[in-house]
Design a protein around this motif. Structure first.
Motif, PDB file in Angstrom:
ATOM      1  N   ALA A 137       1.480   3.862  -2.724  1.00  0.00           N
ATOM      2  CA  ALA A 137       1.150   5.518  -2.576  1.00  0.00           C
ATOM      3  C   ALA A 137       2.160   6.114  -2.999  1.00  0.00           C
ATOM      4  CB  ALA A 137       0.910   5.636  -1.169  1.00  0.00           C
ATOM      5  N   GLY A 170      -2.409   7.489   2.075  1.00  0.00           N
ATOM      6  CA  GLY A 170      -2.106   6.302   1.629  1.00  0.00           C
ATOM      7  C   GLY A 170      -0.676   5.844   2.418  1.00  0.00           C
ATOM      8  N   LEU A 171       0.144   6.642   2.638  1.00  0.00           N
ATOM      9  CA  LEU A 171       1.420   6.481   3.249  1.00  0.00           C
ATOM     10  C   LEU A 171       1.179   6.021   4.682  1.00  0.00           C
ATOM     11  CD1 LEU A 171       3.933   8.666   1.775  1.00  0.00           C
ATOM     12  CD2 LEU A 171       3.984   6.537   1.411  1.00  0.00           C
ATOM     13  N   TYR A 172       0.298   6.780   5.199  1.00  0.00           N
ATOM     14  CA  TYR A 172       0.026   6.647   6.763  1.00  0.00           C
ATOM     15  C   TYR A 172      -1.191   5.466   6.933  1.00  0.00           C
ATOM     16  CZ  TYR A 172       2.813  10.406   8.616  1.00  0.00           C
ATOM     17  OH  TYR A 172       3.950  11.115   8.722  1.00  0.00           O
ATOM     18  N   GLY A 173      -1.571   4.893   6.050  1.00  0.00           N
ATOM     19  CA  GLY A 173      -2.518   3.772   6.060  1.00  0.00           C
ATOM     20  C   GLY A 173      -3.969   4.369   6.455  1.00  0.00           C
ATOM     21  N   ARG A 200       0.646  -1.243   0.191  1.00  0.00           N
ATOM     22  CA  ARG A 200      -0.150   0.099  -0.132  1.00  0.00           C
ATOM     23  C   ARG A 200       1.072   1.317   0.130  1.00  0.00           C
ATOM     24  NH1 ARG A 200      -2.403  -0.943   4.623  1.00  0.00           N
ATOM     25  NH2 ARG A 200      -1.188   0.379   5.719  1.00  0.00           N
ATOM     26  N   ARG A 201       1.865   1.269   0.749  1.00  0.00           N
ATOM     27  CA  ARG A 201       2.802   2.658   0.777  1.00  0.00           C
ATOM     28  C   ARG A 201       3.612   2.595  -0.480  1.00  0.00           C
ATOM     29  NH1 ARG A 201       2.951   0.779   6.542  1.00  0.00           N
ATOM     30  NH2 ARG A 201       4.912  -0.595   5.998  1.00  0.00           N
ATOM     31  N   PRO A 240       5.349   6.364   7.843  1.00  0.00           N
ATOM     32  CA  PRO A 240       5.538   4.957   8.148  1.00  0.00           C
ATOM     33  C   PRO A 240       6.349   4.201   6.855  1.00  0.00           C
ATOM     34  CG  PRO A 240       3.223   5.591   8.609  1.00  0.00           C
ATOM     35  CD  PRO A 240       3.828   6.723   8.011  1.00  0.00           C
ATOM     36  N   VAL A 282      -1.687  11.246  -1.347  1.00  0.00           N
ATOM     37  CA  VAL A 282      -0.596  10.195  -1.201  1.00  0.00           C
ATOM     38  C   VAL A 282      -0.274  10.173   0.292  1.00  0.00           C
ATOM     39  CG1 VAL A 282       1.785  10.369  -1.676  1.00  0.00           C
ATOM     40  CG2 VAL A 282       0.426  10.808  -3.523  1.00  0.00           C
ATOM     41  N   TYR A 283      -0.100  11.063   0.992  1.00  0.00           N
ATOM     42  CA  TYR A 283       0.113  10.799   2.418  1.00  0.00           C
ATOM     43  C   TYR A 283      -0.789  10.150   3.314  1.00  0.00           C
ATOM     44  CZ  TYR A 283       4.623  13.076   2.245  1.00  0.00           C
ATOM     45  OH  TYR A 283       6.055  13.315   2.070  1.00  0.00           O
TER      46      TYR A 283
END
Lengths: 285, 268
Positions: free
Chosen positions: A30, B119-122, A26-27, A118, B116-117
């Motif tokens: 992204a 997504g990065l932070y879930g 997922r990351r 993360p 985008v962020y």
């Protein structure tokens, strides 16, 4: 407001598990999405991806045509020069795609945001790698088609080995990209030139346009220690003699494994070093 | 002030995972320069703490070590029990930060950056969350604009939106209102205060803006030359130093008039 309606309204973010394969994928996606947005935001970038490989292909294509019209027996063999150009561009563009995308994060002073999110370092590397392939395909597919229509050179004539050649060259480009990114992380944007010049260092050594036998004896082991050399030798073997030595491919893949490990270790070491030296706080300056 | 580790450990329950942040004997040296010099402190849940100090006091370096962006020379940083030097990934999704020293990608629109962020932070409900945050921080009209074309105040609000996307339990802010006009700065402080109260979040705000500190902080850690000079509530610091404002206390400290030598100090 109930918990469900709060989540639906966005008042409460529903956070997905931060660990495991799905979280990593997922990351990574992204991050790739971020690069996709970037490419979409600029038509110039998109054209640039195709422009240079296209010019390169045209130049060497016409040279090939000229030589073929004269008497050189080697040049008359179908498409050796164009094949070399296209395969070299796979290595070069993939490497540039990896490095410049990384440098872009530094230029935009976004790396601090990424490295405190993360996102794990290996996911950053994976994102850059995936994106380098996408960039490569965006640039190379139209140019490869153009080579077919203008000069009648069909890269697919290389057959199945083409996929292997592609893989070997891309893996080498990632190893080089990792080393360049690591050095830039550690020494800042002053080392940016390395990102551009590292691949060119290989150009004379990995025998893009001539066989290994042309090199002096003492330089030949150096050339053979570079994975791309085996790709270009393999390509010439197919186009000139219609034979393909699989052993060369295994050599290339084995060497690539070593280069990738060295590349990732270099990147990790320099990232750790940048954290010790506080370089990450001064990025983009 | 008693800064002994024994006392700190008692106060903070060091080693327990209940505290958002525990810092012990933290030192950072760059060659011959000591940026942070053996500081220890703990942050309790649902408190807002200000790291106050002049330029070069060690605020940014401390925040960077809390984020895992800079490795300590010695000492330890634990966030929600995780050692930030070795296990940052375990807690990164529970924290977030904003700083004027980093930017969001300029060419991407605000909405793209937030997506985008998220997504990065879930964040699972990305579209809803982005819409909610945009509404809350009044940046809806900016969503389709390139981030690089925003004013300083707008960029700060967008940076804050990114920092709040995952509703962090620990929010680290480095000079959150630097270079903003008073009106925008006040608005940002109001939002931060409301967030801390509603979420029960812990905030660590590095600043040299006294108004900001007095308005936001339950507690002030005063840094000077990399060391903790004071660690107390704003009211008690003012009282201890016998000053009218926190700014006077700050000036006493940065000009080397530590409390033992402060003129006209009130008897306690």
């Amino acid at each position: 407001m109930t918990a469900t309606s709060a989540i639906r309204s966005g008042a409460v973010p529903l956070l997905l598990p931060p660990t495991g394969l799905h979280a990593s994928l997922r990351r990574i996606s992204a991050l790739v999405q971020r690069y996709m947005y970037l490419l979409r935001s600029s038509g110039v970038r998109l054209i640039e991806l195709i422009y240079w490989p296209f010019l390169q292909m045209l130049t060497w294509g016409f040279l090939q045509k000229y030589l073929a019209d004269t008497t050189s027996p080697l040049a008359m063999a179908a498409g050796v020069l164009i094949g070399s150009v296209l395969l070299w561009d796979i290595l070069f563009r993939s490497k540039i795609g990896f490095s410049t995308t990384f440098i872009e994060e530094m230029w935009s002073r976004n790396l601090g945001n990424l490295l405190t999110s993360p996102l794990r370092p290996f996911e950053l590397v994976a994102g850059l790698s995936v994106w380098s392939i996408i960039r490569l395909l965006v640039g190379m597919v139209p140019v490869t088609l153009a080579a077919y229509f203008i000069f009648g050179f069909n890269l697919l004539d290389l057959g199945l080995p083409l996929a292997a050649f592609f893989g070997v060259l891309v893996l080498t480009s990632w190893a080089l990209g990792l080393i360049a990114a690591g050095v830039i992380l550690r020494y800042g944007l002053g080392a940016e030139e390395l990102a551009w010049s590292l691949a060119f260092l290989l150009l004379p050594l990995c025998c893009v346009y001539y066989p290994v036998s042309v090199l002096p004896d003492w330089l030949q082991p150096v050339a053979l220690a570079l994975p791309p050399t085996h790709v270009f030798e393999g390509m010439r073997s197919i186009l000139l003699h219609n034979t393909f030595d699989v052993t060369q491919l295994w050599w290339a893949l084995g060497l690539n494994a070593i280069y990738l490990i060295v590349g990732y270790m270099t990147f990790s070491r320099f990232l750790a070093s940048a954290k010790v030296n506080g370089t990450l706080l001064r990025l983009g300056e | 002030m008693d800064k002994s580790i024994g006392n700190l450990a008692d106060r903070a329950g060091f080693g327990g995972s209940g505290l958002p942040v525990v810092v012990r004997d933290l030192t950072k040296r760059y060659g011959a320069v000591t940026a942070v010099d053996g500081i220890s402190f703990a942050l309790h849940p649902a408190t807002t703490v200000a790291l106050l100090g002049g330029n070069g006091a060690g605020k940014t370096t401390t925040i960077a070590m809390l984020l895992g962006l800079v490795m300590p020379t010695s000492g330890e940083v634990r966030v929600f029990g995780a050692d930030m030097s070795t296990n940052r990934g375990a807690v990164a999704h529970r924290m977030n930060f904003q700083s004027p020293y980093v930017d969001l990608p300029m060419r991407l629109t605000v909405k793209e950056n937030l997506t985008v962020y998220a997504g990065l932070y879930g964040v699972a409900n990305v579209a809803e969350r982005v819409a909610y945050i945009a509404n809350d921080l009044q940046i809806e009209s900016l969503l389709d604009r390139p981030t690089g074309k925003l004013s300083a105040g707008q960029k700060t609000r967008v940076g804050l939106a990114k920092a709040l996307l995952n509703a962090p339990e620990l929010l680290l802010l480095d000079e959150p209102t630097a270079s903003l006009d008073p009106d925008t700065a006040d608005w940002i402080r109001g939002k931060l205060k409301a967030y801390a109260q509603e979420r029960g979040a812990t905030l660590l705000v590095a600043s040299h803006n006294m108004t900001e500190v007095e308005r936001l902080a339950d507690r002030v850690i005063l840094l000077h030359a990399g060391r903790i000079i004071e660690d107390d509530t704003p009211a008690r610091l003012i009282e201890t130093y016998g000053r009218e404002t926190l700014e006077d206390v700050f000036l006493d400290v940065v000009r080397g008039r530590v409390k033992q030598a402060v003129p006209e100090r009130k008897a306690s």
